[in-house]
Design a protein around this motif. Structure first.
Motif, PDB file in Angstrom:
ATOM      1  N   TYR A  66      36.755  37.529  39.875  1.00  0.00           N
ATOM      2  CA  TYR A  66      37.710  36.657  40.523  1.00  0.00           C
ATOM      3  C   TYR A  66      38.108  35.458  39.664  1.00  0.00           C
ATOM      4  O   TYR A  66      39.091  34.806  39.947  1.00  0.00           O
ATOM      5  N   TRP A  67      37.377  35.162  38.628  1.00  0.00           N
ATOM      6  CA  TRP A  67      37.692  33.981  37.814  1.00  0.00           C
ATOM      7  C   TRP A  67      38.232  34.326  36.431  1.00  0.00           C
ATOM      8  O   TRP A  67      38.905  33.507  35.807  1.00  0.00           O
ATOM      9  N   GLN A  68      37.964  35.523  35.940  1.00  0.00           N
ATOM     10  CA  GLN A  68      38.275  35.852  34.558  1.00  0.00           C
ATOM     11  C   GLN A  68      39.775  35.831  34.243  1.00  0.00           C
ATOM     12  O   GLN A  68      40.186  35.282  33.220  1.00  0.00           O
ATOM     13  N   GLU A  70      42.271  34.274  35.746  1.00  0.00           N
ATOM     14  CA  GLU A  70      42.835  32.920  35.759  1.00  0.00           C
ATOM     15  C   GLU A  70      42.342  32.084  34.588  1.00  0.00           C
ATOM     16  O   GLU A  70      43.113  31.322  34.004  1.00  0.00           O
ATOM     17  N   ALA A  71      41.087  32.217  34.235  1.00  0.00           N
ATOM     18  CA  ALA A  71      40.571  31.472  33.087  1.00  0.00           C
ATOM     19  C   ALA A  71      41.311  31.886  31.817  1.00  0.00           C
ATOM     20  O   ALA A  71      41.696  31.031  31.003  1.00  0.00           O
ATOM     21  N   SER A 146      43.242  31.767  44.490  1.00  0.00           N
ATOM     22  CA  SER A 146      42.169  32.727  44.274  1.00  0.00           C
ATOM     23  C   SER A 146      40.875  32.183  44.858  1.00  0.00           C
ATOM     24  O   SER A 146      40.806  31.040  45.311  1.00  0.00           O
ATOM     25  N   TRP A 148      38.292  31.498  43.149  1.00  0.00           N
ATOM     26  CA  TRP A 148      37.788  30.474  42.219  1.00  0.00           C
ATOM     27  C   TRP A 148      38.480  29.136  42.481  1.00  0.00           C
ATOM     28  O   TRP A 148      37.857  28.077  42.423  1.00  0.00           O
ATOM     29  N   SER A 149      39.767  29.146  42.724  1.00  0.00           N
ATOM     30  CA  SER A 149      40.584  27.983  43.077  1.00  0.00           C
ATOM     31  C   SER A 149      40.507  26.827  42.079  1.00  0.00           C
ATOM     32  O   SER A 149      40.201  25.700  42.458  1.00  0.00           O
ATOM     33  N   PRO A 150      40.816  27.083  40.806  1.00  0.00           N
ATOM     34  CA  PRO A 150      40.840  25.957  39.861  1.00  0.00           C
ATOM     35  C   PRO A 150      42.070  25.096  40.108  1.00  0.00           C
ATOM     36  O   PRO A 150      43.085  25.572  40.628  1.00  0.00           O
TER      37      PRO A 150
END
Length: 184
Positions: A66-68, A70-71, A146, A148-150
């Motif tokens: 879930y974070w990859q 977007e990162a 997402s 992660w919500s950055p």
């Protein structure tokens, strides 16, 4: 297709052996751009590593990712926009070079000046809108949609800063001929 040096790119982007504010600013930007390119290169490598990890962990271990994505996108946005001034400094952006051999040196200088002015106007507008977007994202606490919500202020700030540096780079390139330096 390029078969030799172009008349409008016969020198380096720095104003060697020149004095004055424009030349000093050009040299300072050249140093800053080289530092940024190192970090942008590391960001690209990190984005590749993150995406490779994402694919492998999903394929081999059925792990959630879930974070990859977007990162990696944040890193790519930062690398792209932050390195734009370096690319402009070296005249690496897409240009119509079919006219270079057909035009006289004076016409080529006018063509480059016109292109730089139009580029500056577009980049100033884009930078202004990017700073507006970054400010709104920061003030409103906007995050991505997402798990992660950055915070969205991160990529928007990188866009705004990169476009601002590009504006300064184009402005310096416009000022150098008036300061007595040879145009890159």
């Amino acid at each position: 297709m390029i078969h030799g040096p172009l008349p409008d790119r016969d020198g380096q982007a720095t104003a060697a052996a020149s004095t004055g504010l424009a030349a000093a600013l050009d040299r300072g930007l050249a140093i800053l751009n080289r530092i940024i390119v190192v970090f942008a290169s590391l960001a690209l490598v990190a984005a590749c590593a993150i995406l490779s990890y994402s694919v492998l962990s999903r394929a081999l271990f059925h792990a959630a990712n879930y974070w990859q994505d977007e990162a990696a996108v944040f890193l790519l946005v930062g690398a792209t926009f932050m390195s734009a001034a370096y690319v402009q400094q070296n005249r690496g952006h897409i240009g119509i070079e079919a006219f270079v051999g057909l035009l006289s040196p004076l016409a080529n200088r006018i063509r480059l000046w016109f292109v730089d002015v139009v580029t500056l106007l577009f980049c100033v507008f884009f930078a202004w809108k990017s700073w507006t977007l970054a400010h709104e994202a920061y003030v409103d606490g906007q995050v991505s949609n997402s798990m992660w919500s950055p915070p969205l202020a991160i990529p928007y700030s990188l866009m705004a800063l990169g476009m601002s540096l590009l504006c300064v780079q184009v402005l310096v390139q416009l000022a150098l001929p008036f300061a007595g330096s040879r145009r890159p």
